[in-house]
Design an enzyme around this catalytic site. Structure first.
Site, PDB file in Angstrom:
ATOM      1  N   ASP A   1       0.844  -1.189   0.000  1.00 53.12           N
ATOM      2  CA  ASP A   1       0.000   0.000   0.000  1.00 53.12           C
ATOM      3  C   ASP A   1       0.888   1.250   0.000  1.00 53.12           C
ATOM      4  OD1 ASP A   1      -3.120   0.577   0.771  1.00 53.12           O
ATOM      5  OD2 ASP A   1      -1.802   2.180   1.493  1.00 53.12           O
TER       6      ASP A   1
ATOM      7  N   HIS B   1     -12.618  -2.300   4.668  1.00 50.52           N
ATOM      8  CA  HIS B   1     -13.139  -1.080   5.296  1.00 50.52           C
ATOM      9  C   HIS B   1     -14.566  -0.814   4.820  1.00 50.52           C
ATOM     10  CE1 HIS B   1      -9.038   1.006   6.163  1.00 50.52           C
ATOM     11  NE2 HIS B   1      -9.500   0.414   7.235  1.00 50.52           N
TER      12      HIS B   1
ATOM     13  N   TYR C   1     -12.454   4.092  -1.753  1.00 49.32           N
ATOM     14  CA  TYR C   1     -12.518   3.778  -3.184  1.00 49.32           C
ATOM     15  C   TYR C   1     -13.446   2.594  -3.389  1.00 49.32           C
ATOM     16  CZ  TYR C   1      -8.401   6.696  -3.059  1.00 49.32           C
ATOM     17  OH  TYR C   1      -7.546   7.731  -2.837  1.00 49.32           O
TER      18      TYR C   1
ATOM     19  N   LEU D   1     -13.668  -3.286  -4.922  1.00 50.61           N
ATOM     20  CA  LEU D   1     -13.376  -4.127  -3.762  1.00 50.61           C
ATOM     21  C   LEU D   1     -11.879  -4.379  -3.573  1.00 50.61           C
ATOM     22  CD1 LEU D   1     -15.097  -5.646  -1.534  1.00 50.61           C
ATOM     23  CD2 LEU D   1     -14.281  -7.722  -2.679  1.00 50.61           C
ATOM     24  N   HIS D   2     -11.417  -4.119  -2.359  1.00 48.06           N
ATOM     25  CA  HIS D   2     -10.022  -4.380  -2.016  1.00 48.06           C
ATOM     26  C   HIS D   2      -9.943  -4.825  -0.566  1.00 48.06           C
ATOM     27  CE1 HIS D   2     -10.905  -0.110  -1.306  1.00 48.06           C
ATOM     28  NE2 HIS D   2     -10.128  -0.219  -0.249  1.00 48.06           N
ATOM     29  N   VAL D   3      -8.896  -5.586  -0.247  1.00 49.23           N
ATOM     30  CA  VAL D   3      -8.736  -6.157   1.090  1.00 49.23           C
ATOM     31  C   VAL D   3      -7.395  -5.692   1.653  1.00 49.23           C
ATOM     32  CG1 VAL D   3      -8.574  -8.310   2.406  1.00 49.23           C
ATOM     33  CG2 VAL D   3     -10.130  -8.173   0.443  1.00 49.23           C
ATOM     34  N   HIS D   4      -7.423  -5.246   2.909  1.00 51.75           N
ATOM     35  CA  HIS D   4      -6.209  -4.756   3.573  1.00 51.75           C
ATOM     36  C   HIS D   4      -5.522  -5.896   4.324  1.00 51.75           C
ATOM     37  CE1 HIS D   4      -7.612  -0.571   2.953  1.00 51.75           C
ATOM     38  NE2 HIS D   4      -8.807  -1.093   3.171  1.00 51.75           N
TER      39      HIS D   4
HETATM   40  P1  M7G Z   1      -9.778   2.378   1.570  1.00 53.08           P
HETATM   41  O1  M7G Z   1     -10.200   1.479   2.683  1.00 53.08           O
HETATM   42  O2  M7G Z   1     -10.689   2.521   0.389  1.00 53.08           O
HETATM   43  O3  M7G Z   1      -9.483   3.829   2.046  1.00 53.08           O
HETATM   44  O4  M7G Z   1      -8.375   1.827   1.086  1.00 53.08           O
HETATM   45  P2  M7G Z   1      -8.635   4.476   3.200  1.00 53.08           P
HETATM   46  O5  M7G Z   1      -7.485   5.161   2.488  1.00 53.08           O
HETATM   47  O6  M7G Z   1      -9.593   5.482   3.758  1.00 53.08           O
HETATM   48  O7  M7G Z   1      -8.214   3.409   4.132  1.00 53.08           O
HETATM   49  C1  M7G Z   1      -7.745   2.239  -0.086  1.00 53.08           C
HETATM   50  C2  M7G Z   1      -6.260   1.940   0.061  1.00 53.08           C
HETATM   51  O8  M7G Z   1      -5.602   2.160  -1.166  1.00 53.08           O
HETATM   52  C3  M7G Z   1      -5.584   2.859   1.084  1.00 53.08           C
HETATM   53  O9  M7G Z   1      -4.898   2.067   2.028  1.00 53.08           O
HETATM   54  C4  M7G Z   1      -4.635   3.722   0.238  1.00 53.08           C
HETATM   55  O10 M7G Z   1      -3.430   4.042   0.912  1.00 53.08           O
HETATM   56  C5  M7G Z   1      -4.374   2.833  -0.935  1.00 53.08           C
HETATM   57  N1  M7G Z   1      -4.028   3.535  -2.160  1.00 53.08           N
HETATM   58  C6  M7G Z   1      -4.620   4.650  -2.656  1.00 53.08           C
HETATM   59  N2  M7G Z   1      -4.060   4.949  -3.862  1.00 53.08           N
HETATM   60  C7  M7G Z   1      -4.471   6.071  -4.696  1.00 53.08           C
HETATM   61  C8  M7G Z   1      -3.115   3.988  -4.138  1.00 53.08           C
HETATM   62  C9  M7G Z   1      -2.258   3.760  -5.258  1.00 53.08           C
HETATM   63  O11 M7G Z   1      -2.243   4.453  -6.269  1.00 53.08           O
HETATM   64  N3  M7G Z   1      -1.445   2.662  -5.146  1.00 53.08           N
HETATM   65  C10 M7G Z   1      -1.434   1.834  -4.040  1.00 53.08           C
HETATM   66  N4  M7G Z   1      -0.586   0.807  -4.027  1.00 53.08           N
HETATM   67  N5  M7G Z   1      -2.270   2.027  -2.998  1.00 53.08           N
HETATM   68  C11 M7G Z   1      -3.094   3.101  -3.052  1.00 53.08           C
END
Ligand code: M7G
Length: 209
Positions: free
Chosen positions: A82, A145, A150, A153-156
């Site tokens: 990230d 989250h 965004y 769908l993505h997983v942390h």
């Molecule tokens: P989220 O839960 O949608 O939002 O996670 P949050 O930032 O409020 O936790 C989106 C994740 O994508 C976050 O951890 C961001 O740091 C990460 N992220 C955002 N962008 C624009 C990028 C990117 O361009 N590249 C990478 N690798 N991560 C990103």
């Protein structure tokens, strides 16, 4: 020794600036109905761009940073560090898995149909992190989250040093969907919103906050 960690965001849009200014918080209890009548129209009206995610999935950006990819269009994903992690030390490890499927906005869209996808991310994501960083699964927290920033769908995957605000643990999500295929369409999900969040405005207009 006093250590200070900073995050530099450049260029920063007004939205970024807002995110880091402190704000009064409000609690929202979003029912399935609220999602359909208030949240979904809000998400659609904002046209939040996820082009940067598509660039990652298509190898047009950050291709050299990919830690693991499963290319399957249904159950596949791309796992990479990230932006919040400089990869210099493991105590703030932070990777994100972006799914190849493009029609899943968030936790709310998940049904039991997505179980193969979620189980695949859980298993292969943890295995890759173990392999690449010698970080055992019992040291990694895996979650989604809600609300996300965004809507793709993505997983942390993070070390245990990160907070749990907005986090829905992937193992809990999998178990909930095993017990009830429509769990996330019907359940009330509680989260906080900042006073300046436009979604909060919508909830206020709807008389729900
Ligand atoms: P989220 O839960 O949608 O939002 O996670 P949050 O930032 O409020 O936790 C989106 C994740 O994508 C976050 O951890 C961001 O740091 C990460 N992220 C955002 N962008 C624009 C990028 C990117 O361009 N590249 C990478 N690798 N991560 C990103």
């Amino acid at each position: 020794i006093l250590e200070i960690k900073t995050t530099v965001i450049c260029p920063a849009t007004q939205k970024h600036v807002k995110k880091y200014l402190s704000q009064e918080m409000f609690l929202v209890e979003e029912t399935g109905e609220d999602y359909l009548s208030t949240t979904l129209p809000y998400i659609e009206s904002q046209s939040f761009s996820v082009q940067w995610v598509y660039n990652i999935l298509e190898k047009k950006a950050e291709a050299d940073r990919i830690v693991f990819e499963d290319p399957d269009p249904d159950t596949g994903f791309v796992l990479l560090p990230d932006f919040k992690w400089d990869q210099k030390q493991l105590d703030d490890l932070y990777l994100t898995a972006f799914v190849h499927q493009r029609n899943i906005k968030s936790l709310r869209d998940l049904t039991s149909d997505h179980l193969p996808l979620l189980r695949n991310i859980s298993k292969k994501g943890k295995e890759s992190i173990q392999k690449q960083y010698c970080m055992p699964a019992c040291k990694v927290r895996v979650y989604l989250h809600y609300q996300p920033s965004y809507y793709h769908l993505h997983v942390h995957f993070t070390s245990l040093n990160y907070g749990l605000e907005r986090a829905h643990l992937l193992t809990d999500v999998i178990m909930n969907l095993e017990a009830d295929p429509q769990y996330y369409q019907n359940r009330t999900i509680t989260y906080t919103l900042r006073a300046d969040d436009n979604l909060l405005l919508r909830f206020r207009e709807a008389g729900r906050c």
